[in-house]
Structures are given as structure tokens and as C-alpha cells.
Write a protein that holds these residues in place. Structure first.
Motif, PDB file in Angstrom:
ATOM      1  N   MET A 120       0.838  -1.195   0.000  1.00  0.00           N
ATOM      2  CA  MET A 120       0.000   0.000   0.000  1.00  0.00           C
ATOM      3  C   MET A 120       0.879   1.253   0.000  1.00  0.00           C
ATOM      4  N   LYS A 121       0.318   2.366  -0.433  1.00  0.00           N
ATOM      5  CA  LYS A 121       0.993   3.655  -0.401  1.00  0.00           C
ATOM      6  C   LYS A 121       0.487   4.458   0.798  1.00  0.00           C
ATOM      7  N   CYS A 122       1.350   5.349   1.298  1.00  0.00           N
ATOM      8  CA  CYS A 122       0.972   6.231   2.406  1.00  0.00           C
ATOM      9  C   CYS A 122       0.942   7.681   1.939  1.00  0.00           C
ATOM     10  N   ILE A 123      -0.222   8.307   2.110  1.00  0.00           N
ATOM     11  CA  ILE A 123      -0.351   9.751   1.928  1.00  0.00           C
ATOM     12  C   ILE A 123      -0.558  10.338   3.316  1.00  0.00           C
ATOM     13  N   HIS A 124       0.360  11.189   3.742  1.00  0.00           N
ATOM     14  CA  HIS A 124       0.222  11.786   5.070  1.00  0.00           C
ATOM     15  C   HIS A 124      -0.297  13.211   4.939  1.00  0.00           C
ATOM     16  N   LYS A 125      -1.377  13.511   5.661  1.00  0.00           N
ATOM     17  CA  LYS A 125      -2.012  14.833   5.596  1.00  0.00           C
ATOM     18  C   LYS A 125      -1.456  15.731   6.680  1.00  0.00           C
ATOM     19  N   VAL A 126      -1.061  16.945   6.295  1.00  0.00           N
ATOM     20  CA  VAL A 126      -0.413  17.879   7.212  1.00  0.00           C
ATOM     21  C   VAL A 126      -0.980  19.284   7.031  1.00  0.00           C
ATOM     22  N   PRO A 127      -0.791  20.146   8.051  1.00  0.00           N
ATOM     23  CA  PRO A 127      -1.249  21.530   7.920  1.00  0.00           C
ATOM     24  C   PRO A 127      -0.153  22.527   7.557  1.00  0.00           C
ATOM     25  N   MET A 128       1.125  22.125   7.677  1.00  0.00           N
ATOM     26  CA  MET A 128       2.220  23.069   7.458  1.00  0.00           C
ATOM     27  C   MET A 128       3.372  22.415   6.706  1.00  0.00           C
ATOM     28  N   LEU A 133       7.700  17.974   5.240  1.00  0.00           N
ATOM     29  CA  LEU A 133       9.081  17.501   5.135  1.00  0.00           C
ATOM     30  C   LEU A 133       9.367  16.375   6.123  1.00  0.00           C
ATOM     31  N   ARG A 134       8.813  16.485   7.315  1.00  0.00           N
ATOM     32  CA  ARG A 134       9.011  15.422   8.310  1.00  0.00           C
ATOM     33  C   ARG A 134       8.371  14.119   7.829  1.00  0.00           C
ATOM     34  N   ALA A 135       7.172  14.216   7.244  1.00  0.00           N
ATOM     35  CA  ALA A 135       6.500  13.018   6.739  1.00  0.00           C
ATOM     36  C   ALA A 135       7.300  12.381   5.611  1.00  0.00           C
ATOM     37  N   VAL A 143       2.452  13.607   0.280  1.00  0.00           N
ATOM     38  CA  VAL A 143       1.879  14.391   1.371  1.00  0.00           C
ATOM     39  C   VAL A 143       0.712  15.208   0.832  1.00  0.00           C
ATOM     40  N   ALA A 144      -0.305  15.363   1.666  1.00  0.00           N
ATOM     41  CA  ALA A 144      -1.422  16.250   1.358  1.00  0.00           C
ATOM     42  C   ALA A 144      -1.360  17.392   2.356  1.00  0.00           C
ATOM     43  N   ILE A 145      -1.319  18.606   1.863  1.00  0.00           N
ATOM     44  CA  ILE A 145      -1.230  19.759   2.757  1.00  0.00           C
ATOM     45  C   ILE A 145      -2.486  20.604   2.610  1.00  0.00           C
ATOM     46  N   LYS A 167       4.727  26.421  -0.754  1.00  0.00           N
ATOM     47  CA  LYS A 167       5.971  26.165  -0.028  1.00  0.00           C
ATOM     48  C   LYS A 167       6.271  24.676   0.063  1.00  0.00           C
ATOM     49  N   ALA A 168       5.245  23.861   0.332  1.00  0.00           N
ATOM     50  CA  ALA A 168       5.462  22.417   0.436  1.00  0.00           C
ATOM     51  C   ALA A 168       5.903  21.836  -0.903  1.00  0.00           C
ATOM     52  N   ALA A 169       5.290  22.295  -1.991  1.00  0.00           N
ATOM     53  CA  ALA A 169       5.651  21.780  -3.314  1.00  0.00           C
ATOM     54  C   ALA A 169       7.094  22.139  -3.670  1.00  0.00           C
ATOM     55  N   ARG A 170       7.563  23.301  -3.214  1.00  0.00           N
ATOM     56  CA  ARG A 170       8.943  23.693  -3.459  1.00  0.00           C
ATOM     57  C   ARG A 170       9.918  22.905  -2.584  1.00  0.00           C
ATOM     58  N   SER A 171       9.460  22.487  -1.395  1.00  0.00           N
ATOM     59  CA  SER A 171      10.355  21.878  -0.418  1.00  0.00           C
ATOM     60  C   SER A 171      10.454  20.362  -0.527  1.00  0.00           C
ATOM     61  N   CYS A 172       9.367  19.728  -0.920  1.00  0.00           N
ATOM     62  CA  CYS A 172       9.300  18.263  -0.892  1.00  0.00           C
ATOM     63  C   CYS A 172       9.697  17.660  -2.234  1.00  0.00           C
ATOM     64  N   SER A 173      10.280  16.477  -2.176  1.00  0.00           N
ATOM     65  CA  SER A 173      10.581  15.755  -3.410  1.00  0.00           C
ATOM     66  C   SER A 173       9.479  14.765  -3.755  1.00  0.00           C
ATOM     67  N   VAL A 174       8.677  14.360  -2.764  1.00  0.00           N
ATOM     68  CA  VAL A 174       7.541  13.472  -3.042  1.00  0.00           C
ATOM     69  C   VAL A 174       6.385  14.320  -3.558  1.00  0.00           C
ATOM     70  N   PRO A 175       5.418  13.701  -4.259  1.00  0.00           N
ATOM     71  CA  PRO A 175       4.272  14.467  -4.749  1.00  0.00           C
ATOM     72  C   PRO A 175       3.488  15.119  -3.615  1.00  0.00           C
ATOM     73  N   VAL A 176       3.037  16.333  -3.871  1.00  0.00           N
ATOM     74  CA  VAL A 176       2.245  17.099  -2.905  1.00  0.00           C
ATOM     75  C   VAL A 176       0.836  17.283  -3.447  1.00  0.00           C
ATOM     76  N   LEU A 177      -0.151  17.018  -2.608  1.00  0.00           N
ATOM     77  CA  LEU A 177      -1.543  17.298  -2.932  1.00  0.00           C
ATOM     78  C   LEU A 177      -1.977  18.508  -2.117  1.00  0.00           C
ATOM     79  N   ALA A 178      -2.776  19.369  -2.702  1.00  0.00           N
ATOM     80  CA  ALA A 178      -3.214  20.586  -2.026  1.00  0.00           C
ATOM     81  C   ALA A 178      -4.690  20.492  -1.679  1.00  0.00           C
ATOM     82  N   GLY A 179      -5.033  20.975  -0.504  1.00  0.00           N
ATOM     83  CA  GLY A 179      -6.432  21.009  -0.077  1.00  0.00           C
ATOM     84  C   GLY A 179      -6.703  22.257   0.727  1.00  0.00           C
ATOM     85  N   GLY A 180      -7.980  22.540   0.913  1.00  0.00           N
ATOM     86  CA  GLY A 180      -8.383  23.724   1.656  1.00  0.00           C
ATOM     87  C   GLY A 180      -8.925  24.786   0.729  1.00  0.00           C
TER      88      GLY A 180
END
Length: 327
Positions: A120-128, A133-135, A143-145, A167-180
Motif C-alpha cells: 500500500m501507499k501512504c499519503i500523510h495529511k499535514v497543515p504546514m 518535510l518530516r512526513a 503528502v497532502a497539505i 511552499k510544500a511543493a517547493r520543499s518536498c521531493s515526493v508528490p504534494v496534494l493541495a487542499g483547503g
């Protein structure tokens, strides 16, 4: 219809870069299957199934209804230890061929090896972004931010999606999903422009025909605007964005008490109260998480129609933006 292909869609074999939010008490199995069948990533939530046997039956039913990717949300509430039961949920997900586990609440480092052991894959949802980056360092596949406009639990910093996703998309190397605040094709196009590779949409799917909440709750969303949400539960450091209804006002009144505790608020905010409200159609009681994008939602449609509408508008928006470029 033309497609938008990203690392998110390629990694999971999705037709469209759209994921449904975890939506406590509202991510029912029928909605999840409808979203997955329509080309997005449908999801259900373990909090809706306290009985493990019922949870297994639910996942098995979903797997029988669709061969498309499906997800399960596991929210790890800070300072609440589910113990062995958490690992039992993961085992059932693995045995019943769930594709994605969405985690949230705290670092999923201890769960990721188990998630990966079942393929399975893990998508970790974060607010910041710092949490994103920690995930990533912990091994999350994506990551979903979510920014402060979102329903549910935003960051106490209350930073909007346009900043945290960028900021997350610039910082992370894994795919970033945006929400909110994202509920339509313009929102999807904007998220892609920020560097995200997909979107998480919650409130719009509350108004899907397949969603289990009452017609009264769906009508409440349609009849209200972006000014009609409110932040509650600050006193217990578990801030939540909800509909501004009678229950929210009662919660805020209780929070005025010195040394307010979770126990003080439970008669108003308990999940059981919200579930009953969804069942009876009483929009005055229970916490009703909705995002500020209610001001952009005007109708009830099937999940497939919602997704098609989002994609058509996203493609039109991208085409329009391309037409603005000149030498």
C-alpha cells in the motif's frame, strides 16, 4: 475527455488528480466507490467503523464494487493511543487489498513499514510545510497539505492554501496534494500552478448525491456563504472549522469557561452527536465540518458529475491561461 497526468495519477493509476477528503462520519462506502469509479481516489474513514468485523465487510464490499484504487483514512489523534486496534485496522486494509492509507494527526513513521509491507501507499495529511518535510523523511509516498480554509482541523497558524501548498511543493521531493478551499476546476488548476500534483476535496463531495449526510445538511451548504463557517475548540488546542450553527455557538460559550476541558465540550462536540444530526437532518446540533468554499457550491450532483465538471473547468482554465502567453 483530455486528461491531466501527474506523478500522483501515475503512481496510483488514477484517471484524474482528485482525492476525496477523509470527512469523518461522511466518507461512506458508496461515496468512496462512486469517486473511485469516476476516476478519482475515493476514501472511507476508520472512525466510521468501530467494529473491526464491520470494517472488514465494508472494505470487502468496496473492493467487490470497484477494481479502481481505494483509500482508507486513519486519523491518529494526538495523545490518544488506539493501541493494538490501530494495527488491526491496517492488517485488514492490507488483507483486503486497499491501495492507499491516508494518515494524519502525528508522524506515521511507525506505520509506514507496515503499510509498505502490504504494497500500500501512504499519503500523510499535514497543515504546514515543515510537517510535510518530516512526513517525507519518515517515508510517506506523498503528502497532502491543507490550508486554513479547509473544513476540520487547520493549523493554529491559520496560513492559507496558496502559501502552504506553494511552499510544500517547493520543499518536498515526493508528490504534494493541495487542499483547503478547493472545490472546482479553477481550484485544481491553481493547485497545479503552485506545484501540487493533485488536490484533496472534501466539502464539495459532501454535496454529492452518494454522500450519507442528510438533505438538510446539503441544503445548508448550498444556502450559505464563505462567511458562515467558524473556528471552535481553540480552548482545548484542537481547533476545528465548522458550520456556524447553534452547536458551534454553544461550543464557543463553553470555551469561555476558565480551564475548559474536553469533557466540558463533549456533550456538544462528540462524534455521536454529529452522526445523529446527519441521520435526523437537524443542522442545529453537532459539529458540522465545512470549508470556506461553501460560498462556491451551488448544487447537489452525483460524484461522477462533480468530477467531470471539475476536470472540464480545469482544462478550460489551463487553456485560457496558455492563451495569455505571448512573445
Amino acid at each position: 475527455m483530455r486528461r491531466i497526468e501527474t506523478r500522483f495519477t501515475r503512481m496510483l493509476g488514477l484517471r484524474y488528480p482528485i482525492m476525496c477528503g477523509g470527512m469523518q462520519n461522511a466518507a461512506n462506502k458508496e461515496l468512496a466507490v462512486a469517486i473511485s469509479e469516476a476516476g478519482g481516489l475515493g476514501i472511507t474513514n476508520i472512525s466510521m467503523y468501530p467494529d473491526l468485523d464491520e470494517f472488514r465487510r465494508t472494505i470487502r464490499w468496496m473492493r467487490e464494487q470497484t477494481e479502481k484504487p481505494i483509500a482508507v483514512n486513519i486519523s491518529m489523534i494526538p495523545n490518544v493511543d488506539m493501541g493494538e486496534k490501530l494495527y488491526q485496522y491496517l492488517t485488514i486494509c492490507g488483507e483486503e487489498c486497499v491501495d492507499v492509507i491516508e494518515t494524519s494527526g502525528k508522524d506515521p513513521a511507525d506505520l509506514i513499514p507496515i503499510i509498505h509491507s502490504y504494497g500500500m501507499k501512504c499519503i500523510h495529511k499535514v497543515p504546514m510545510p515543515r510537517h510535510a518535510l518530516r512526513a517525507e523523511k519518515s517515508g510517506a509516498d506523498m503528502v497532502a497539505i491543507v490550508g486554513s480554509e479547509a473544513a476540520g482541523h487547520p493549523s493554529p497558524d491559520l496560513i492559507g492554501t496558496i502559501v502552504v501548498a506553494n511552499k510544500a511543493a517547493r520543499s518536498c521531493s515526493v508528490p504534494v496534494l493541495a487542499g483547503g478551499g478547493i472545490c472546482d476546476g479553477r481550484g485544481l488548476a491553481a493547485a497545479l500552478a503552485l506545484g501540487a500534483e493533485g488536490v484533496v476535496i472534501g466539502t464539495r463531495f459532501l454535496t454529492a448525491a452518494e454522500c450519507c449526510i442528510s438533505t438538510n445538511h446539503k441544503d445548508w451548504i448550498i444556502e450559505h456563504t464563505e462567511r458562515d463557517t467558524i473556528l471552535c475548540q481553540r480552548a482545548i488546542r484542537n481547533m476545528v472549522r465548522v458550520a456556524h450553527n447553534q452547536a458551534a455557538d454553544e461550543c464557543l460559550k463553553l470555551e469561555e469557561k476558565e480551564d475548559c476541558t474536553l469533557s466540558d465540550l463533549m456533550p456538544v462536540i462528540a462524534g455521536s452527536v454529529g452522526r445523529e444530526a446527519y441521520a435526523t437532518g437537524n443542522t442545529s446540533v453537532g459539529m458540522f465540518p465545512v470549508g470556506q468554499n461553501i460560498g462556491l457550491i451551488n448544487d447537489v450532483k452525483g460524484a461522477s458529475e462533480i468530477i467531470q465538471e471539475i476536470m472540464e473547468e480545469a482544462l478550460e482554465t489551463i487553456d485560457r491561461l496558455g492563451g495569455l502567453v505571448c512573445s
